[in-house]
Design a protein around this motif. Structure first.
Motif, PDB file in Angstrom:
ATOM      1  N   LEU A 157       0.840  -1.189   0.000  1.00 25.39           N
ATOM      2  CA  LEU A 157       0.000   0.000   0.000  1.00 25.39           C
ATOM      3  C   LEU A 157       0.880   1.246   0.000  1.00 25.39           C
ATOM      4  O   LEU A 157       1.888   1.304   0.713  1.00 25.39           O
ATOM      5  CB  LEU A 157      -0.893   0.016   1.237  1.00 25.39           C
ATOM      6  CG  LEU A 157      -2.075  -0.965   1.243  1.00 25.39           C
ATOM      7  CD1 LEU A 157      -2.657  -1.061   2.639  1.00 25.39           C
ATOM      8  CD2 LEU A 157      -3.146  -0.516   0.248  1.00 25.39           C
ATOM      9  N   PRO A 158       0.496   2.263  -0.774  1.00 24.06           N
ATOM     10  CA  PRO A 158       1.298   3.490  -0.817  1.00 24.06           C
ATOM     11  C   PRO A 158       0.961   4.410   0.363  1.00 24.06           C
ATOM     12  O   PRO A 158      -0.176   4.425   0.844  1.00 24.06           O
ATOM     13  CB  PRO A 158       0.862   4.131  -2.134  1.00 24.06           C
ATOM     14  CG  PRO A 158      -0.574   3.715  -2.265  1.00 24.06           C
ATOM     15  CD  PRO A 158      -0.666   2.332  -1.668  1.00 24.06           C
ATOM     16  N   TYR A 159       1.959   5.158   0.817  1.00 25.09           N
ATOM     17  CA  TYR A 159       1.670   6.153   1.855  1.00 25.09           C
ATOM     18  C   TYR A 159       2.121   7.555   1.452  1.00 25.09           C
ATOM     19  O   TYR A 159       1.624   8.542   1.975  1.00 25.09           O
ATOM     20  CB  TYR A 159       2.285   5.767   3.203  1.00 25.09           C
ATOM     21  CG  TYR A 159       3.797   5.664   3.221  1.00 25.09           C
ATOM     22  CD1 TYR A 159       4.589   6.767   3.540  1.00 25.09           C
ATOM     23  CD2 TYR A 159       4.432   4.460   2.952  1.00 25.09           C
ATOM     24  CE1 TYR A 159       5.972   6.673   3.571  1.00 25.09           C
ATOM     25  CE2 TYR A 159       5.799   4.359   2.984  1.00 25.09           C
ATOM     26  CZ  TYR A 159       6.570   5.458   3.291  1.00 25.09           C
ATOM     27  OH  TYR A 159       7.937   5.356   3.324  1.00 25.09           O
ATOM     28  N   ASP A 160       3.082   7.672   0.512  1.00 22.72           N
ATOM     29  CA  ASP A 160       3.416   8.986  -0.022  1.00 22.72           C
ATOM     30  C   ASP A 160       4.103   8.830  -1.372  1.00 22.72           C
ATOM     31  O   ASP A 160       4.390   7.707  -1.819  1.00 22.72           O
ATOM     32  CB  ASP A 160       4.262   9.815   0.962  1.00 22.72           C
ATOM     33  CG  ASP A 160       5.693   9.307   1.155  1.00 22.72           C
ATOM     34  OD1 ASP A 160       6.174   8.490   0.348  1.00 22.72           O
ATOM     35  OD2 ASP A 160       6.349   9.738   2.110  1.00 22.72           O
ATOM     36  N   TRP A 161       4.331   9.966  -2.032  1.00 24.04           N
ATOM     37  CA  TRP A 161       4.956   9.927  -3.349  1.00 24.04           C
ATOM     38  C   TRP A 161       5.606  11.280  -3.640  1.00 24.04           C
ATOM     39  O   TRP A 161       5.327  12.284  -2.978  1.00 24.04           O
ATOM     40  CB  TRP A 161       3.936   9.590  -4.436  1.00 24.04           C
ATOM     41  CG  TRP A 161       2.826  10.587  -4.583  1.00 24.04           C
ATOM     42  CD1 TRP A 161       1.677  10.652  -3.838  1.00 24.04           C
ATOM     43  CD2 TRP A 161       2.764  11.679  -5.509  1.00 24.04           C
ATOM     44  NE1 TRP A 161       0.898  11.698  -4.245  1.00 24.04           N
ATOM     45  CE2 TRP A 161       1.533  12.354  -5.278  1.00 24.04           C
ATOM     46  CE3 TRP A 161       3.595  12.133  -6.527  1.00 24.04           C
ATOM     47  CZ2 TRP A 161       1.141  13.472  -6.002  1.00 24.04           C
ATOM     48  CZ3 TRP A 161       3.212  13.238  -7.262  1.00 24.04           C
ATOM     49  CH2 TRP A 161       1.996  13.905  -7.006  1.00 24.04           C
ATOM     50  N   GLY A 162       6.491  11.271  -4.628  1.00 22.89           N
ATOM     51  CA  GLY A 162       7.159  12.498  -5.041  1.00 22.89           C
ATOM     52  C   GLY A 162       8.009  12.241  -6.269  1.00 22.89           C
ATOM     53  O   GLY A 162       8.057  11.118  -6.791  1.00 22.89           O
ATOM     54  N   TYR A 163       8.670  13.283  -6.726  1.00 25.79           N
ATOM     55  CA  TYR A 163       9.548  13.180  -7.900  1.00 25.79           C
ATOM     56  C   TYR A 163      10.994  13.415  -7.474  1.00 25.79           C
ATOM     57  O   TYR A 163      11.285  14.360  -6.732  1.00 25.79           O
ATOM     58  CB  TYR A 163       9.173  14.226  -8.951  1.00 25.79           C
ATOM     59  CG  TYR A 163       7.793  14.082  -9.524  1.00 25.79           C
ATOM     60  CD1 TYR A 163       7.533  13.191 -10.558  1.00 25.79           C
ATOM     61  CD2 TYR A 163       6.735  14.853  -9.039  1.00 25.79           C
ATOM     62  CE1 TYR A 163       6.258  13.063 -11.089  1.00 25.79           C
ATOM     63  CE2 TYR A 163       5.460  14.735  -9.567  1.00 25.79           C
ATOM     64  CZ  TYR A 163       5.228  13.833 -10.591  1.00 25.79           C
ATOM     65  OH  TYR A 163       3.966  13.709 -11.116  1.00 25.79           O
ATOM     66  N   PHE A 164      11.895  12.562  -7.956  1.00 27.28           N
ATOM     67  CA  PHE A 164      13.308  12.804  -7.718  1.00 27.28           C
ATOM     68  C   PHE A 164      13.755  14.042  -8.486  1.00 27.28           C
ATOM     69  O   PHE A 164      13.270  14.323  -9.598  1.00 27.28           O
ATOM     70  CB  PHE A 164      14.155  11.602  -8.161  1.00 27.28           C
ATOM     71  CG  PHE A 164      13.926  10.373  -7.335  1.00 27.28           C
ATOM     72  CD1 PHE A 164      14.163  10.382  -5.972  1.00 27.28           C
ATOM     73  CD2 PHE A 164      13.469   9.191  -7.917  1.00 27.28           C
ATOM     74  CE1 PHE A 164      13.948   9.251  -5.198  1.00 27.28           C
ATOM     75  CE2 PHE A 164      13.261   8.054  -7.159  1.00 27.28           C
ATOM     76  CZ  PHE A 164      13.503   8.081  -5.791  1.00 27.28           C
ATOM     77  N   ALA A 165      14.672  14.778  -7.896  1.00 24.34           N
ATOM     78  CA  ALA A 165      15.202  15.977  -8.546  1.00 24.34           C
ATOM     79  C   ALA A 165      16.539  16.325  -7.920  1.00 24.34           C
ATOM     80  O   ALA A 165      16.824  15.944  -6.775  1.00 24.34           O
ATOM     81  CB  ALA A 165      14.240  17.149  -8.391  1.00 24.34           C
ATOM     82  N   PHE A 166      17.338  17.062  -8.655  1.00 25.79           N
ATOM     83  CA  PHE A 166      18.570  17.613  -8.098  1.00 25.79           C
ATOM     84  C   PHE A 166      18.241  18.969  -7.495  1.00 25.79           C
ATOM     85  O   PHE A 166      17.722  19.862  -8.172  1.00 25.79           O
ATOM     86  CB  PHE A 166      19.648  17.735  -9.181  1.00 25.79           C
ATOM     87  CG  PHE A 166      20.253  16.424  -9.557  1.00 25.79           C
ATOM     88  CD1 PHE A 166      21.294  15.880  -8.819  1.00 25.79           C
ATOM     89  CD2 PHE A 166      19.758  15.707 -10.643  1.00 25.79           C
ATOM     90  CE1 PHE A 166      21.846  14.652  -9.154  1.00 25.79           C
ATOM     91  CE2 PHE A 166      20.307  14.477 -10.989  1.00 25.79           C
ATOM     92  CZ  PHE A 166      21.357  13.952 -10.244  1.00 25.79           C
ATOM     93  N   VAL A 167      18.519  19.102  -6.204  1.00 29.10           N
ATOM     94  CA  VAL A 167      18.215  20.318  -5.467  1.00 29.10           C
ATOM     95  C   VAL A 167      19.476  21.171  -5.373  1.00 29.10           C
ATOM     96  O   VAL A 167      20.579  20.647  -5.199  1.00 29.10           O
ATOM     97  CB  VAL A 167      17.674  19.979  -4.064  1.00 29.10           C
ATOM     98  CG1 VAL A 167      17.539  21.225  -3.197  1.00 29.10           C
ATOM     99  CG2 VAL A 167      16.322  19.265  -4.186  1.00 29.10           C
ATOM    100  N   TYR A 168      19.304  22.488  -5.476  1.00 28.75           N
ATOM    101  CA  TYR A 168      20.445  23.400  -5.421  1.00 28.75           C
ATOM    102  C   TYR A 168      20.072  24.654  -4.651  1.00 28.75           C
ATOM    103  O   TYR A 168      18.905  24.916  -4.364  1.00 28.75           O
ATOM    104  CB  TYR A 168      20.911  23.756  -6.829  1.00 28.75           C
ATOM    105  CG  TYR A 168      19.893  24.503  -7.669  1.00 28.75           C
ATOM    106  CD1 TYR A 168      19.938  25.889  -7.806  1.00 28.75           C
ATOM    107  CD2 TYR A 168      18.863  23.818  -8.332  1.00 28.75           C
ATOM    108  CE1 TYR A 168      18.996  26.569  -8.579  1.00 28.75           C
ATOM    109  CE2 TYR A 168      17.925  24.490  -9.099  1.00 28.75           C
ATOM    110  CZ  TYR A 168      17.988  25.864  -9.213  1.00 28.75           C
ATOM    111  OH  TYR A 168      17.068  26.538  -9.967  1.00 28.75           O
TER     112      TYR A 168
END
Length: 332
Positions: A121-132
């Motif tokens: 079961l899913p509990y959260d989600w997001g997109y990978f990204a390079f943060v600066y």
């Protein structure tokens, strides 16, 4: 005084007996989840108010490390629930035979994809990204091509795909974008990689301490700095080729002696008592909370026009070869 001591001793004995009878639900998860600033402490308190139990979170490294530990322990594991795998690992987890179907029909999911997994079961989600940090890097790459070919003095820190779900996500992101040329892309990117950390927390700390210009994280990471610190200098690079989607999941262990309690936790995981904690502690999108219920500031988070994702079976079929070509490229 002697009577008071006797009363106190009797109360302590009764309390001790009550605690001894209390059931304990053991949940393996990743390190940042159980940190004092993570969602663990608040979720533990919320669940224990209704479960009549002791919820025990066990930090077992980053996401991929959790699965490695679980495979090593097998049926002898003390875990009742595992929380912190993602869809890049669920096929391997199912193949182990260690997980049982959840038996739930989740409603109200707000994922950007359809969900029909009978085990996780899913509990959260997001997109990978390079943060600066825009104060240190006023202009940042807007594609993998720019990340690899331009910005010769750029420095980045990433995570190990053998222990970290962001690290594995980057491998599959590179594979999806570059295909058969992924090994060459890694070789070209290698001079810009300051180090490879075991998990996300170490990598992000290095970035915040100024040891790298960019860090592999999430598009939602800048929301923490904006909401909690009033700092709008942290940005996430949205790539022209698209950003890779991560869906984090939980599942119950088939050999658990606390199956009913594990079911209760999984149901609770999709309730407001869990989901409302996620945005400003795990800094991800909750899997079962409407967008208009998110804290102010999340609406300002840029999202990619293209969401990239391998199916769980595709990710599993590619994982070992992708790790091998990554390892070879970084050790030449």
């Amino acid at each position: 005084m002697k009577n008071l001591i006797a009363i106190v001793s009797m109360c302590a004995s009764v309390a001790g007996g009550a605690l001894a009878d209390e059931r304990t639900l053991t949940v393996y998860t990743y390190d940042s989840f159980v940190s004092e600033w993570g969602p663990g402490p608040q979720i533990e308190s919320n669940f224990e108010q209704s479960c009549g139990c002791d919820l025990k979170f066990v930090a077992a490294g980053d996401g991929a490390a959790i699965l490695s530990r679980l495979l090593l322990e097998g049926d002898r594991t003390s875990a009742d629930v595992v929380l912190g795998l993602d869809t890049n690992l669920t096929a391997a987890a199912k193949a182990s035979g260690l997980f049982a179907p959840h038996g739930l029909k989740p409603e109200g999911l707000t994922l950007p994809i359809e969900w029909d997994d009978e085990v996780f079961l899913p509990y959260d989600w997001g997109y990978f990204a390079f943060v600066y940090d825009a104060t240190r890097l006023p202009e940042a790459p807007e594609s993998f091509r720019e990340l690899i070919d331009d910005y010769p003095d750029l420095s980045i820190v990433i995570q190990d795909p053998r222990s970290s779900t962001p690290g594995l996500g980057l491998l599959l992101w590179m594979k999806l974008v570059h295909g058969d040329e992924a090994a060459s892309a890694w070789s070209a990117l290698e001079p810009k990689i300051v180090t490879v950390t075991k998990g996300w927390s170490e990598a992000y700390s290095m970035f915040l301490e100024g040891e790298a210009d960019m860090v592999l994280s999430y598009t939602t990471s800048p929301a923490y700095h904006a909401i909690a610190e009033g700092d709008i200098s942290k940005r996430a690079a949205i790539f022209d080729e698209g950003n890779y989607l991560q869906v984090e999941v939980a599942g119950k262990i088939a050999s658990s002696e606390n199956g009913e309690l594990a079911d209760k936790f999984l149901s609770f995981m999709l309730s407001e008592g869990f989901q409302s904690v996620i945005p400003t502690t795990n800094w991800m999108y909750p899997a079962a909370l409407a967008r208009d219920s998110l804290p102010e500031g999340f609406a300002e988070i840029p999202e990619p026009d293209i969401a990239l994702l391998f199916s769980d079976s595709e990710a599993e079929s590619l994982r070992n070869d992708a790790i091998a070509e990554w390892r070879d490229a970084l050790t030449r």
